[in-house]
Write an enzyme that holds these catalytic residues in place. Structure first.
Site, mmCIF file in Angstrom:
data_model
loop_
_atom_site.group_PDB
_atom_site.id
_atom_site.type_symbol
_atom_site.label_atom_id
_atom_site.label_comp_id
_atom_site.label_asym_id
_atom_site.label_seq_id
_atom_site.Cartn_x
_atom_site.Cartn_y
_atom_site.Cartn_z
ATOM 1 N N CYS A 196 0.845 -1.191 0.000
ATOM 2 C CA CYS A 196 0.000 0.000 0.000
ATOM 3 C C CYS A 196 0.885 1.248 0.000
ATOM 4 C CB CYS A 196 -0.924 0.071 1.200
ATOM 5 S SG CYS A 196 -1.954 -1.384 1.401
ATOM 6 N N ARG B 297 3.062 0.070 -5.363
ATOM 7 C CA ARG B 297 2.917 -0.570 -4.055
ATOM 8 C C ARG B 297 1.595 -1.308 -3.909
ATOM 9 N NH1 ARG B 297 6.796 2.053 -0.616
ATOM 10 N NH2 ARG B 297 5.827 1.091 1.186
ATOM 11 N N TRP C 36 -2.995 -2.602 -1.619
ATOM 12 C CA TRP C 36 -2.770 -3.988 -1.980
ATOM 13 C C TRP C 36 -3.470 -4.782 -0.881
ATOM 14 C CZ3 TRP C 36 -0.415 -8.355 0.180
ATOM 15 C CH2 TRP C 36 -0.229 -9.425 -0.708
ATOM 16 N N ASN D 71 -0.683 1.659 5.935
ATOM 17 C CA ASN D 71 0.143 0.699 5.197
ATOM 18 C C ASN D 71 0.757 -0.230 6.227
ATOM 19 O OD1 ASN D 71 2.083 -0.626 3.628
ATOM 20 N ND2 ASN D 71 3.531 1.059 3.772
ATOM 21 N N GLY D 72 0.378 -1.510 6.184
ATOM 22 C CA GLY D 72 0.913 -2.468 7.152
ATOM 23 C C GLY D 72 -0.127 -3.528 7.448
ATOM 24 N N GLU E 262 13.862 -18.239 -12.791
ATOM 25 C CA GLU E 262 13.462 -16.875 -13.139
ATOM 26 C C GLU E 262 12.520 -16.875 -14.356
ATOM 27 O OE1 GLU E 262 13.404 -14.214 -11.728
ATOM 28 O OE2 GLU E 262 13.219 -12.675 -13.266
ATOM 29 N N LYS F 223 8.703 -15.447 -14.248
ATOM 30 C CA LYS F 223 8.199 -14.430 -15.188
ATOM 31 C C LYS F 223 6.936 -14.936 -15.867
ATOM 32 C CE LYS F 223 9.839 -11.814 -14.071
ATOM 33 N NZ LYS F 223 10.890 -11.513 -13.157
ATOM 34 N N GLU G 83 3.944 -14.934 -13.418
ATOM 35 C CA GLU G 83 3.518 -13.582 -13.036
ATOM 36 C C GLU G 83 2.681 -12.886 -14.090
ATOM 37 O OE1 GLU G 83 7.362 -11.663 -12.160
ATOM 38 O OE2 GLU G 83 6.323 -10.789 -10.460
ATOM 39 N N HIS H 14 13.487 -37.508 -11.248
ATOM 40 C CA HIS H 14 13.164 -37.788 -9.840
ATOM 41 C C HIS H 14 11.723 -37.390 -9.507
ATOM 42 C CE1 HIS H 14 17.284 -38.854 -9.053
ATOM 43 N NE2 HIS H 14 17.656 -37.759 -9.689
ATOM 44 N N LYS I 255 4.452 -4.065 -7.120
ATOM 45 C CA LYS I 255 5.875 -3.983 -7.475
ATOM 46 C C LYS I 255 6.760 -4.139 -6.238
ATOM 47 C CE LYS I 255 9.389 -3.177 -10.143
ATOM 48 N NZ LYS I 255 9.843 -4.371 -10.899
HETATM 49 O O1 M6R Z 1 12.204 -5.005 -4.736
HETATM 50 P P1 M6R Z 1 12.751 -6.385 -4.546
HETATM 51 O O2 M6R Z 1 13.829 -6.697 -5.503
HETATM 52 O O3 M6R Z 1 13.158 -6.656 -3.137
HETATM 53 O O4 M6R Z 1 11.533 -7.351 -4.870
HETATM 54 C C1 M6R Z 1 11.629 -8.720 -4.614
HETATM 55 C C2 M6R Z 1 10.497 -9.477 -5.244
HETATM 56 O O5 M6R Z 1 9.272 -9.089 -4.689
HETATM 57 C C3 M6R Z 1 10.428 -9.243 -6.760
HETATM 58 O O6 M6R Z 1 11.616 -9.609 -7.368
HETATM 59 C C4 M6R Z 1 9.282 -10.060 -7.385
HETATM 60 O O7 M6R Z 1 9.549 -11.404 -7.290
HETATM 61 C C5 M6R Z 1 9.114 -9.598 -8.833
HETATM 62 N N1 M6R Z 1 7.762 -9.205 -9.072
HETATM 63 C C6 M6R Z 1 9.495 -10.633 -9.808
HETATM 64 O O8 M6R Z 1 9.267 -10.232 -11.121
#
Ligand code: M6R
Length: 615
Positions: free
Chosen positions: A2, A27, A74, A100-101, A488, A492, A495, A511, A610
């Protein structure tokens, strides 16, 4: 998570709040709302969905007033509805509060308040806090506006959890009270006006002079002054800092999405990561920000990398780099696990917290835990004004420029480049020869051009993405430093497309994972020419033998793999240690093009934010 913004000054609060809030949408973007003191009382607008929806509601029914608070959410407690959007009000509807929290004991408090006759309009934990502040205000013996400050202080003492809050009250038209515990809050110091925000980025067009509130502090903010007090109510002397803020370049340019723009920015982003940090003569890296001399760097016996999501994947590649170049054992830990675990850490361990935003709650919590135990912690961050950047003992800035797309792309490759620099520096202080150091430097300098070459295959990758986007599930396989690239790539894909995707070390296939293989489950296999190329080809055959389609990430010149795989994502060849940086590029593009083909909201995928500022 947030984001919070508050304003007190001579100007109309509504446009300022909406504008500053739009810079905090990273956020969270489940709902947004604002409350302004309009001369008669508190007036609230709130809407589920993006800030744009709130802006439309405000355009049709504007609120006039010079002080107000706002919030982009959020969702943690309660769905993304209008009713659950912040601000929330107390029982008497005299105050409004944004938060926020997370309030961990909110159910217990809700039961107590309900028994006392309180009714609630939302399912949120925040509304409980608004009612608590309202009750505390009624019973406070303090006079004037000290009553609101006192109420905020005593209500927040009943809360277990984290908070960054801003409160306005009908009785005090030119006042905003803020408080923080765990969640960040900064004061923006203007000329005849003042601001509160979750981070300095929100304030970029308004002021570069900020005060970072410390944990447990409370601030009362007026247009011409602000007073910060400690948990006990003593006035605190604060330091106004000048931040290198600049208005965020939130312009997509000619690109349809930030994610694609940021993928294509990688040649420049990684150049910024190594620019001025290579010492060709000494065949090493120069990282002054570490605040550690050669002697101290030589004494490091272990390294522990902390991070979440993509940042942790960069740390996993970093492990291979540092172990290969410097022969220092490296472990990586999910920050969220480390902070609450009993993980034994040996004496001369150096911690490295990796975080693009520098605000990720789990990474920050883990770093604080390592520091509490007395260890030195470095930060690898993009956001220079972030909490991790400020609280670490030293570190390396990424200088990747703002990353707006929720899916991290250029921050990942920048972080891997920084781990390469660290590996080179530590290696050259130990066993690595100047010749090997120089080879790596040369390869690093050539990398931006090779990334550009990899990006040139974007159209061909789009065709592959369109072919496979309809599948429900995908596997990603890679070995050694390409195993984190498989992780990774899968992250991606999940997400931005919402397809199920899993990354594994290639050899794990037999396995258990192999049971998933059928003609509907494509496997992305990272098989560039390295010491385990033949092993990867063995895996390819095993998948094909079971009818599974294979999309191979392979070198442009690899003619053999074209005859074996169903589709090839070509990459140029580079130094073996840097190859993972090139290998991730087509995987980013594959996810992006698949998401577009599926009509997804690429830059703001569902359920995500983000920056994850709650644990
Ligand atoms: O801001 P940060 O690098 O600490 O964020 C960590 C993760 O939340 C961030 O990398 C998240 O996994 C991304 N959305 C991946 O694309």
């Amino acid at each position: 998570m947030c984001g919070i913004v508050a304003y007190v000054g001579p100007r109309d609060a509504q446009p300022i709040l909406l504008d500053a809030l739009s810079r905090l949408e990273y956020r969270g973007y489940d709902s947004a709302g604002l409350a302004i003191l309009n001369g008669k009382g508190v007036e609230v607008r709130k809407k589920s969905g993006r800030i744009q929806e709130l802006a439309k509601a405000c355009a049709s029914h504007p609120i006039q007033g010079q002080s107000g608070i706002s919030h982009t959410r959020w969702a943690t407690h309660g769905a993304a509805t209008d009713a659950n959007a912040h601000p929330h009000q107390d029982a008497a509807k005299k105050l409004a509060l944004v938060h926020n929290g997370v309030i961990e004991n909110y159910l217990e408090l809700k039961t107590i308040l309900s028994k006392a006759g309180h009714t609630f309009l939302s399912e949120t934990d925040t509304e409980i806090l608004a009612h608590l502040v309202g009750d505390a205000f009624q019973s406070s013996k303090a006079k004037g506006e000290a009553r609101l400050v006192d109420a905020v202080r005593s209500a927040t003492q009943k809360i277990q959890g984290t908070l960054g809050i801003a409160v306005i009250h009908t009785d005090f038209p030119g006042l905003v009270v803020g408080a923080r515990r765990g969640s960040p809050l900064v004061i923006g110091v203007g000329e005849g006006e003042n601001f509160l925000a979750s981070d300095t980025q929100a304030l970029a067009p308004y002021t570069s002079r900020v005060v970072i509130l410390q944990d447990q502090e409370v601030v009362s903010l007026h247009a011409d002054r602000f007073d910060v007090s400690s948990p006990l109510g003593d006035r605190t002397n604060v330091k106004i800092e000048e931040v290198e803020n600049g208005v965020t370049h939130s312009d997509k340019g000619t690109y349809p999405h930030f994610m694609l723009k940021e993928i294509f920015e990688q040649p420049a982003a990684i150049t910024n990561a190594f620019r001025g940090r290579l010492d060709v003569d000494a065949a090493t890296a120069k990282l002054g920000g570490l605040n550690l001399g050669s002697q101290e760097l030589r004494q490091i016996e272990r390294i522990c990398v902390l991070g979440c999501g993509t940042a942790l994947h960069a740390g996993l590649v970093g492990k291979y780099l540092i172990e290969t170049l410097a022969k220092i054992p490296v472990e990586t830990q999910h920050a969220s696990e480390f902070r609450y675990g009993d993980s034994p850490v040996s004496g001369r361990t150096l911690f490295i917290a990796v975080s693009q935003s520098g605000e990720t709650a789990d990474t920050l919590g883990a770093m604080r835990e390592a520091k509490r135990r007395g260890f030195t912690c470095l930060g690898i961050c993009n956001n220079v004004a972030s909490t991790i950047a400020r609280e670490s003992d030293g570190g390396v800035y990424m200088h990747a420029g703002p990353e707006i797309g929720v899916a991290a792309t250029k921050s990942f490759t920048s972080q891997v480049v920084i781990f390469t620099l660290l590996g080179l520096l530590l290696g050259r202080l130990r066993f690595l020869s100047a010749a090997h150091g120089r080879e790596l430097i040369e390869a690093m300098e050539n990398l931006p051009a090779l990334i550009t070459q990899a990006l040139a295959h974007s159209d061909a990758i789009r065709a592959v993405a369109q072919r496979y986007a309809k599948h429900r599930s995908m596997l990603y396989l890679g070995r050694l430093a390409n195993f984190p690239i498989a992780l990774e790539g899968a992250l991606k894909m999940k997400e931005v497309t919402y397809l199920h995707a899993e990354g594994y070390p290639s050899a794990e296939l037999k396995h258990g994972v192999i049971a998933l293989i059928d003609k509907e489950t494509p496997t992305v296999l990272i098989a560039t020419r390295d010491g385990v190329y033949d092993k990867n080809l063995g895996n390819l055959q095993e998948i094909k033998a079971r009818g599974g389609p294979v999309i191979a990430v392979a070198l442009e010149e690899d003619k053999k793999i074209i005859t074996l795989a169903d589709a090839v994502l070509p990459v140029p060849r580079t130094h073996e240690l840097l190859q993972p940086i090139l290998n991730v590029i087509p995987l980013q593009l594959l996810s992006y093009h698949a998401a577009v083909a599926l009509g997804r909201d690429v830059d703001k995928p569902r359920n995500l934010a983000k920056s994850v500022t709650v644990e």
